[in-house]
Scaffold this motif. Structure first.
Motif, short mmCIF file in Angstrom:
data_model
loop_
_atom_site.label_atom_id
_atom_site.label_comp_id
_atom_site.label_asym_id
_atom_site.label_seq_id
_atom_site.Cartn_x
_atom_site.Cartn_y
_atom_site.Cartn_z
N ALA A 65 -14.40 1.77 -0.73
CA ALA A 65 -14.30 0.41 -1.24
C ALA A 65 -13.04 -0.28 -0.72
N PRO A 66 -13.06 -1.60 -0.59
CA PRO A 66 -11.87 -2.33 -0.15
C PRO A 66 -10.79 -2.31 -1.22
N GLU A 67 -9.60 -2.74 -0.82
CA GLU A 67 -8.43 -2.67 -1.70
C GLU A 67 -8.66 -3.37 -3.03
N GLY A 68 -9.28 -4.54 -2.99
CA GLY A 68 -9.50 -5.30 -4.21
C GLY A 68 -10.35 -4.55 -5.22
N LYS A 69 -11.42 -3.91 -4.74
CA LYS A 69 -12.29 -3.14 -5.62
C LYS A 69 -11.58 -1.89 -6.15
N ASN A 75 -7.10 -0.39 -12.37
CA ASN A 75 -6.58 -1.07 -13.55
C ASN A 75 -7.39 -0.73 -14.80
N ALA A 76 -8.71 -0.64 -14.64
CA ALA A 76 -9.56 -0.30 -15.79
C ALA A 76 -9.38 1.15 -16.22
N GLN A 152 -16.09 -1.26 -12.40
CA GLN A 152 -16.87 -1.70 -11.24
C GLN A 152 -17.45 -3.09 -11.45
N ALA A 153 -17.78 -3.38 -12.71
CA ALA A 153 -18.28 -4.72 -13.00
C ALA A 153 -17.12 -5.72 -12.93
N LYS A 154 -17.44 -6.94 -12.63
CA LYS A 154 -16.42 -7.97 -12.54
C LYS A 154 -15.76 -8.15 -13.90
N HIS A 155 -14.43 -8.31 -13.91
CA HIS A 155 -13.71 -8.52 -15.15
C HIS A 155 -14.20 -9.80 -15.81
N PRO A 156 -14.44 -9.78 -17.14
CA PRO A 156 -14.96 -10.97 -17.82
C PRO A 156 -14.15 -12.25 -17.57
#
Length: 223
Positions: A65-69, A75-76, A152-156
């Protein structure tokens, strides 16, 4: 300073943990409300870094996965809420040393305190057994979270921000509308509003988590 109780020794032994520096383990399990010379805060600082590196190494090795993912999942996985959940899973709450007032205020069930103590435990283990052994312990205790879809899901909050932009609305506004309870067991309530759409609220033991829950509640209602 009193020593580690027989019950706590048995608990650690059942977890496969050998105590080398008893004073470090006492500190790791001691809240500031307890009458003692020191508490978990310094070890929390150390354990936080050990946890972060252990999880980051696993994520880097297991996917492309890329850095952002990677950062999103990291963080989660190392959040206070996740640490508190792991703490409960391994039976940590009953072994945290608390002062009477803190016990009466429900500190033993506080996500903030359990998350911090969980990190302190990792710090004590690192001092006793080094990084490799502590990393393996993290991978064991976090196995379900690491192999699942946590983070993995987008942060709310990100999802709400994008939803507002995509619907030509002003950015969401977050407002702390209530804070209750003592410092070690505080509860925060946040309201998020989108102009000419509506609002929703979330309550949690940290402002950041309350904002996340408010955003999630908004998306469930209006998204």
């Amino acid at each position: 300073m009193s020593g580690i109780s027989a019950e706590t020794r048995e608990w650690l032994d059942n977890l496969g943990i050998e105590i080398v520096d008893e004073e470090a383990w006492l500190d790791a399990l001691t809240h500031g409300s307890f009458e003692a010379d020191s508490d978990y805060e310094r070890l929390e600082f150390l354990g936080d870094r050990v946890l972060g590196l252990s999880v980051a190494e696993w994520l880097f090795a297991e996917n492309n996965a890329p850095e952002g993912k990677l950062s999103q999942r990291l963080n989660a996985l190392v959040s206070g809420q996740t640490c508190a959940r792991i703490a409960r899973k391994i039976g940590l709450p009953e072994h945290v040393r608390l002062g009477k007032q803190a016990r009466d205020d429900g500190a033993r069930n506080s996500d903030n305190i359990l998350g911090d103590v969980m990190e302190a435990v990792l710090g004590a283990h690192f001092l006793d057994h080094g990084f490799a052994s502590t990393r393996d312990l993290v991978h064991q205790w976090w196995a379900e979270e690491l192999k699942g879809d946590l983070g993995q899901a987008k942060h709310p909050k990100s999802a709400l921000q994008e939803w507002a932009a995509g619907n030509q609305r002003k950015p969401p506004e977050y407002e702390l509308i209530d804070r209750s309870g003592p410092d070690h067991a505080a509860q925060f309530t946040v309201r998020v509003s989108v102009h000419k759409v509506g609002s929703a609220e979330g309550t949690a033991s940290s402002k950041q988590e309350a904002e996340r829950r408010a955003a999630q509640a908004f998306m469930e209602q209006y998204g």
